[in-house]
Every structure is written in C-alpha cells, then in structure tokens.
Design a protein around this motif. Structure first.
Motif, short mmCIF file in Angstrom:
data_model
loop_
_atom_site.label_atom_id
_atom_site.label_comp_id
_atom_site.label_asym_id
_atom_site.label_seq_id
_atom_site.Cartn_x
_atom_site.Cartn_y
_atom_site.Cartn_z
N TYR A 207 -49.20 77.52 4.93
CA TYR A 207 -48.78 77.44 6.35
C TYR A 207 -48.13 76.36 6.79
O TYR A 207 -47.17 76.72 7.50
CB TYR A 207 -50.18 77.66 7.24
N THR A 208 -48.43 75.33 6.45
CA THR A 208 -47.59 74.12 6.63
C THR A 208 -46.39 74.11 6.07
O THR A 208 -45.52 73.67 7.05
CB THR A 208 -48.36 72.54 5.97
N LEU A 209 -46.01 74.49 5.02
CA LEU A 209 -44.79 74.72 4.69
C LEU A 209 -43.87 75.68 5.32
O LEU A 209 -42.85 75.48 5.88
CB LEU A 209 -44.72 75.21 3.21
N PHE A 210 -44.56 76.92 5.61
CA PHE A 210 -43.79 77.78 6.58
C PHE A 210 -43.64 77.33 7.95
O PHE A 210 -42.24 77.49 8.51
CB PHE A 210 -44.98 79.20 6.78
N ALA A 211 -44.44 76.42 8.44
CA ALA A 211 -44.12 75.76 9.86
C ALA A 211 -42.95 74.80 9.78
O ALA A 211 -42.29 74.94 10.41
CB ALA A 211 -45.76 75.24 10.41
N VAL A 212 -43.16 73.95 8.55
CA VAL A 212 -42.08 73.21 8.46
C VAL A 212 -40.69 73.91 8.23
O VAL A 212 -39.86 73.18 8.86
CB VAL A 212 -42.55 72.20 7.27
N LEU A 213 -40.39 74.71 7.42
CA LEU A 213 -39.28 75.62 7.54
C LEU A 213 -38.81 75.92 8.58
O LEU A 213 -37.73 75.94 9.03
CB LEU A 213 -39.53 76.32 6.35
N LEU A 214 -39.72 76.61 9.42
CA LEU A 214 -39.54 77.17 10.78
C LEU A 214 -38.74 76.01 11.80
O LEU A 214 -37.82 76.18 12.35
CB LEU A 214 -40.43 77.73 11.53
N LEU A 215 -39.59 75.01 11.76
CA LEU A 215 -39.31 73.82 12.74
C LEU A 215 -38.23 73.22 12.21
O LEU A 215 -37.09 72.78 12.91
CB LEU A 215 -40.56 72.69 12.44
N LEU A 216 -37.85 73.02 10.77
CA LEU A 216 -36.41 72.54 10.30
C LEU A 216 -35.35 73.43 10.78
O LEU A 216 -34.30 72.89 11.28
CB LEU A 216 -36.54 72.26 8.76
N GLY A 217 -35.37 74.74 10.49
CA GLY A 217 -34.53 75.65 10.99
C GLY A 217 -34.25 75.75 12.59
O GLY A 217 -32.97 75.73 12.72
N GLY A 218 -35.25 75.33 13.29
CA GLY A 218 -35.16 75.61 14.53
C GLY A 218 -34.30 74.35 15.12
O GLY A 218 -33.37 74.31 15.88
N LEU A 219 -34.68 73.02 14.31
CA LEU A 219 -34.01 71.90 14.85
C LEU A 219 -32.60 71.98 14.41
O LEU A 219 -31.55 71.65 15.10
CB LEU A 219 -34.75 70.71 14.24
N LEU A 220 -32.18 72.49 12.98
CA LEU A 220 -30.73 72.78 12.64
C LEU A 220 -30.07 73.59 13.58
O LEU A 220 -29.02 73.31 13.92
CB LEU A 220 -30.71 73.26 11.26
N TYR A 221 -30.80 74.71 13.90
CA TYR A 221 -30.02 75.62 14.94
C TYR A 221 -29.79 75.05 16.20
O TYR A 221 -28.78 75.05 16.59
CB TYR A 221 -30.62 76.79 15.00
N HIS A 222 -30.60 74.40 16.72
CA HIS A 222 -30.59 73.68 18.03
C HIS A 222 -29.35 72.50 18.08
O HIS A 222 -28.42 72.56 18.71
CB HIS A 222 -31.68 73.09 18.55
N ALA A 223 -29.21 71.62 16.86
CA ALA A 223 -28.35 70.95 16.68
C ALA A 223 -26.92 71.51 16.60
O ALA A 223 -25.97 71.09 17.06
CB ALA A 223 -28.51 69.94 15.63
N TRP A 224 -26.76 72.59 15.87
CA TRP A 224 -25.59 73.32 15.58
C TRP A 224 -24.99 74.05 17.11
O TRP A 224 -24.03 73.73 17.12
CB TRP A 224 -25.66 74.63 14.53
N ILE A 225 -25.92 74.48 17.76
CA ILE A 225 -25.71 75.05 18.98
C ILE A 225 -25.14 73.96 20.05
O ILE A 225 -24.16 74.22 20.76
CB ILE A 225 -26.97 75.97 19.75
N GLN A 226 -25.91 72.80 20.10
CA GLN A 226 -25.54 71.64 20.67
C GLN A 226 -23.90 71.25 20.33
O GLN A 226 -23.07 71.05 21.11
CB GLN A 226 -26.50 70.74 20.70
N ARG A 227 -23.78 71.33 18.94
CA ARG A 227 -22.42 70.69 18.45
C ARG A 227 -21.42 71.95 18.97
O ARG A 227 -20.30 71.44 19.42
CB ARG A 227 -22.40 70.68 17.14
N GLN A 228 -21.77 73.14 18.86
CA GLN A 228 -20.79 74.25 19.19
C GLN A 228 -20.54 74.00 20.97
O GLN A 228 -19.40 74.18 21.35
CB GLN A 228 -21.15 75.39 18.89
N ALA A 229 -21.77 73.84 21.57
CA ALA A 229 -21.32 74.07 23.12
C ALA A 229 -20.54 72.70 23.33
O ALA A 229 -19.73 72.59 24.15
CB ALA A 229 -22.85 73.72 23.75
N HIS A 230 -20.91 71.47 22.70
CA HIS A 230 -20.21 70.27 22.88
C HIS A 230 -18.54 70.40 22.63
O HIS A 230 -17.67 69.86 23.62
CB HIS A 230 -20.51 69.22 22.15
N ARG A 231 -18.31 71.07 21.51
CA ARG A 231 -16.90 71.21 21.18
C ARG A 231 -16.14 72.32 22.08
O ARG A 231 -15.24 71.91 22.82
CB ARG A 231 -16.77 71.90 19.78
#
Length: 635
Positions: free
Chosen positions: A357-381
């Motif tokens: 479950y920890t691995l599952f949560a870490v993967l979700l969190l990592l995916g969410g952070l990467l997605y958020h960072a990507w969205i922020q980059r697109q919005a900034h661009r």
C-alpha cells in the motif's frame, strides 16, 4: 479563433506602415484555453499510465501476501529449544542452567529440551523469527519482547543472594580502589565500559541514576563491549577503562571463582548492598522463564508446573511470576516501552508491514506531483504566450498611433507646400524686380543687399517646399558633392542675427579643411538650421548664455563624415532620449515636435543617419553621419 493579417497603412505623406491587425482578439484566450485543454487531456493520459502501473504493483504485492508466511509448527513434544541469555558466555550459561534443563527432561519425557546460549540481539532475533520455543532472560528483555510477540510468562527466578524474586537485579558503577574518583561527575570525559545500551542488569538500570545526578550519558566516553561481562572487569583491572557498569553480584561471583580480588574495587553512587553485593541502583525482579505462542498450552503448563516444583540443593528455585510493573515504569521513563514506541518507529513498522500500500500511495503521489508540475509548466508557457501576444498588440497600437500622426503631418505638409509656394514665388519676383529697379535708378543704394538676400531666402524657401513635394511623391533627392566648409559657413550665417541677439558663442570647425560629403546641400542646410535653432530655443527658454560647437570630421574606418552639434543648454531628459523621434511631442509650448522627425527623414533620404544624446559637460550632442565624397577626401 484568432486570425492575424497584415495591412499596409498609406497616407498622403507617402508613408507605408506594415501593421498586424488582430481580428476577433477576444478569441485569443479561447485559443489559449483550447491549448490548455489539450494539455489537460494529455495529463490525464499520463496519470492513467501511472495509476495502471501502481495497480499492477499492488496486484503483485497482494498476490505475494496471499502466500502463507513460514510459521513455526506447533510444539507439544520432541525437540524443544530454550533460548538462554548468556551474559558470561555460552559455557557459563550451560553450566548455570544444567540442573533446570535436567529437571525438565526428567519430568516431561515426551520433550527433549535443548539449550541455546544467545546474546541480547540473538534472543530478540530468535523470538522474532520463531527459532526458539522458550526464552530464559532478564525481565527487561521480557518486557521489550513480551508485548510484540505475545510471550507467556511462566515463572520468576528466586535463586539470588537476597532470596527474593522481587528484588534481585541491579547495576553497580565500579572503579578501582586506588582511583581518584569519589563521584560519578568526575567520570565525565573518561572511558566507561558497559555490555550493551539495552542491557537491563547494567547500563539501562544505571541510566536513570546518572540523569538524576545531573550527568548526561553523552558526556561520558561510553564503550559497549558486549558479552561476556567478565571482559568489563578485566578492562577496568588493567587500566583500559576508568569505570565499568556491571550487573549486581557479578564482582562477587567472579571473586568467588578466584578471578578477581573484590577489595581492589569500590562502587560509586552507592545504594547500599543488595543481597550482600555492591549496588548503585534499586533492585528489580529476577529473571523470567517464558513460552512463545506456538508452544502448546499443555506443554506450557507442564513446564510451569515443573519449574514451580523445583526444590533441593543444587537446583535453581522458581516462584510464581512477579509483577514487572517497576520494569515497565522504568522503560516508560526511558521512552523504551514497546507500547510507547516512538511515532517514527511505529510509522516505519507500519510502512514496512504494509509496503504494497505504501508503494501504491508513493506512486500515486509521485504521479500527482509530476502531473501538477507538468500542468504548471504548460500553464506558465501559455501564460507567457498570452502575455507576449498582449505586448505585441500594444506595440502595434502604438505604431498605428504613430503612423496616424505622421499621416496627419504629411497631409498638413502637402497642404502648406501647395499654399505657400505661390506667396513665396510672389515675394521672390517682387524682390527681384525691386533689386533691378534700384540697380537702374540708384546703383549705390544700400537696399540692394537686402533685396538680394530676400530673393535668395525666397528661393531657398521654394527649394525646401520642392523638397517636401519630392518627399510626399517619394522621389529620391538629388545627391551631390557637398563641401562641408561652405555648408557650415552658410548655416551659421543664417543663424547669426539670433546668435548675436542671445549672446551665444557659436564656433565651427572642419577637419580637414577640404572635407566633403555625398548628400543634398539644401537638406543639410535645413537639418543644421533645425539643430542650431533648437539649441538657441533652449538657451532662450532658460534665459541663459552659453556655447554651440559644430565639428566636422572624417572617419577613415567607416569612410564617412561625422558632424557633431553640441551645446551646454542642459541637454535632453531621459524620457525624451527614450523616444527622441516621436512626432508631435515637444517640450516647448509653441513647438510642434517635428524638427527632429524631419531631420531624421532628411538624413535617411540622403543615405545618412542621425544620433541623439547628451555629453558629460551638461548639454546635448547630436551626430550627423553621411558618406564621404571620394573625390578629394584626404584625411
């Protein structure tokens, strides 16, 4: 949808300004948000991939968890392993507990009891992995292991000098008899040896006493040597340590065995004697015999009964289990009780136990952070793109306003050129007629020179108007060789009456004297006249006197002529320097702001350039650049 098209603005002045017009500019944000929607769609696909990978990992982890872990088989007979804490080594432990093991073998024939001497870490590991069936250890380790591993407490040892199960164990801080130490504070910074940082009959029991005496254990040079305990006393005897933390009665036991002389040692922080032994701490319950949960209830009951029935010389004596409340309280004070495990340790254990479950949560969190960072980059661009578009629109608006101003100026110039040409022609004809009449009637009349000058100025005005007509018709001016000495002399002569009236020092110089440029003489006279008059206007506006300096030089590297017009009338302000050629922008109330604009146009039409700036002596400096005449320009 936003569509851009280019439109060329034309005017009667001949000016053509390419201008990008944004049609339906309100649709701009829609385009940006359409792109952003596409970015969100891509982000959702990326997130689905992350979730799929996490679910795959979760499925593998659950599949692995469905496999039954290796559990020790139930024990009710046969070989039975007893893990024994061996503070003085394996041989000593086996000899000490031989009678107990023999009594168990004789009383319970279906089981064969096998001893296994272990260290503190060894017992903890054996209990955790179920490698032993019973454990024989001190009460401190039982408290630490009993709750996590559900140990069954069978009996408490009574074989000690005090003959008490409740007050049997303690610690003593020993120093050599000849040592200069009289208090524990004197050991700060000295080498002190002990068995282990979790040894109950040693360091753990002495730790509260040290803290109550105001001694931070970190101030001692502590060394944990492990088992056997005998090594601590030997290091103290041999001078390798200044003090030793020992279990109570260990010194007396080794003295009885002839290993050491008890009179060579004394106790610090003395707490009286425990069963005739030196002690530095209060007494705690004796050793414990306990069973692991996989041992059958029948075998556990048989072992407990045999232990409680042991009597006679040469055998160890056991009593009913004694409360370990004092031990638990001690561990509570030391923040070591397993029920009060530190939050980080409990969190670590939980994460380790439920790692899938920890691995599952870490993967979700990592995916969410990467997605958020990507969205922020697109919005900034896209935000920067929108900002750039807005800046471009504002720039185009300024260009359009400038073009409209120049268009109005061109129309005004065309109207004035048409309307002024006839009066100038009449003035020229009247002046010429007057001069001819005077030459016939009064050849010596002083009015002949004014009539001649009126005619020349009228002709010059007509030339300027014709030049404006050419400018409007976008016809190139006539390029000729312009000797700079004569040009500057005539330009200064035109301004001489006003210069004399304002008491301004106007000097000019040409180097070399025969320097000439390729240009239009009339246009250059107009440019120099504008610049000189601008300087005189500045002097007159501030009611000050000063100087104007005109220098013409040859630049051999660029093969051009540079004319510098400088004054000390205060110069241009920063705002004017940022846009020096803005039309209809003048610092004088009566000015139109067209002098510099016209001068730049005249210079450009000749293939030259003009630069506006200030010099360090408190005034303006304007540079005019023209191609040099190659006929006789010898610097």
């Amino acid at each position: 949808m936003m569509r851009l098209r280019t439109k060329t603005l034309s005017s009667s002045s001949g000016l053509r300004v390419p201008h990008r017009i944004v049609e339906n500019h309100k649709a701009g944000p829609t385009l940006i948000w359409n792109k952003r929607y596409s970015a969100f769609a891509q982000g959702r696909r990326f997130l689905r991939v992350i979730v799929a990978l996490a679910l795959i990992g979760h499925g593998l982890a659950v599949a692995q968890m469905t496999q039954r872990p290796n559990q020790p088989p139930p024990v009710d007979g046969g070989p039975v392993i007893i893990g024994i804490l061996a503070p003085r080594g394996e041989a000593h432990a086996l000899a000490q507990w031989q009678s107990t093991l023999q009594a168990l073998d004789e009383a319970i024939p279906r089981a064969s009891f096998e001893p296994r001497a272990l260290t503190l870490e060894g017992i903890a590991e054996a209990v955790a992995k179920g490698r032993i069936d019973f454990v024989l250890t001190n009460p401190g380790q039982f408290v630490l292991l009993g709750t996590p591993y559900a140990l069954s407490w069978l009996a408490t040892l009574r074989s000690n000098p005090a003959d008490s199960a409740r007050e049997a164990l303690g610690s003593v801080l020993l120093v050599r008899e000849d040592a200069p130490y009289t208090s524990a504070q004197q050991l700060i910074g000295k080498r002190v040896v002990a068995v282990h940082e979790q040894a109950f009959g040693g360091y753990l029991l002495l730790l509260p006493q040290l803290e109550s005496a105001g001694i931070n254990p970190g101030e001692l040079d502590l060394a944990f040597l492990g088992y056997p305990v005998d090594a601590l006393l030997y290091q103290l005897r041999d001078g390798q340590a200044e003090a030793a933390i020992m279990p109570v009665c260990m010194l007396e036991q080794m003295a009885a065995e002839g290993l050491v002389a008890p009179e060579d040692y004394r106790a610090l922080m003395s707490n009286g004697k425990l069963g005739g032994c030196l002690a530095s701490t209060p007494a705690y319950p004796d050793w414990t015999f306990a069973a692991l949960p996989h041992v059958s209830e029948a075998l556990t009951a048989d072992v407990a009964r045999v232990l409680l029935d042991m009597e006679g010389p040469g055998t160890t004596r056991w009593g009913a289990p004694v409360s370990a409340a004092r031990v638990a309280t001690l561990f509570d004070d030391l923040r070591l009780h397993p029920l009060q495990e530190p939050l980080l340790d409990r969190l670590g254990d939980t994460l380790q136990r439920y790692w899938h479950y920890t691995l599952f949560a870490v993967l979700l969190l990592l995916g969410g952070l990467l997605y958020h960072a990507w969205i922020q980059r697109q919005a900034h661009r896209h935000g920067r793109a929108l900002q750039s578009t807005q800046l471009a629109l504002r720039e185009r608006e300024r260009e359009l306003a400038s073009a409209q101003s120049l268009s109005v100026s061109g129309e005004l110039a065309a109207t004035l050129a048409h309307e002024l040409n006839q009066p100038l022609a009449a003035i020229r004809h009247y002046a010429e007629g007057g001069r001819l009449r005077l030459e016939r009637q009064a050849p010596d009349s002083p009015l002949l020179e004014p009539f001649s000058r009126i005619g020349r100025e009228a002709a010059r005005g007509a030339g300027i108007i014709e030049q404006a007509r050419q400018w409007i018709r976008r016809e190139p001016p006539e390029i000729e060789r312009v000797p700079l000495k004569g040009l500057l002399r005539d330009a200064v002569a035109l301004a001489e009456p006003r210069v004399r009236r304002l008491a301004i020092a106007l000097d000019w110089k040409v180097r070399p004297a025969d320097l000439a440029a390729q240009g239009n003489r009339l246009a250059m006279e107009q440019v120099l006249g504008n610049l000189i008059n601008n300087s005189l206007d500045a002097f007159e506006a501030d009611r000050r006197v000063g100087w104007i300096r005109i220098d013409a030089e040859y630049d051999a590297e660029l093969a051009q002529v540079t004319i510098r017009v400088a004054d000390n009338a205060g110069g241009f302000d920063a705002e004017r320097l940022s846009q020096p050629f803005m039309p209809l922008d003048s610092s004088r109330a009566e000015g139109l702001g067209l002098g510099l604009v016209i001068s730049r146009r005249l210079m450009q039409r000749q293939g030259g350039a003009i630069e506006i700036g200030n010099h360090a002596r408190g005034g303006a400096e304007i540079r005019l650049m023209l191609p040099a005449s190659t006929e006789d320009a010898n610097p």
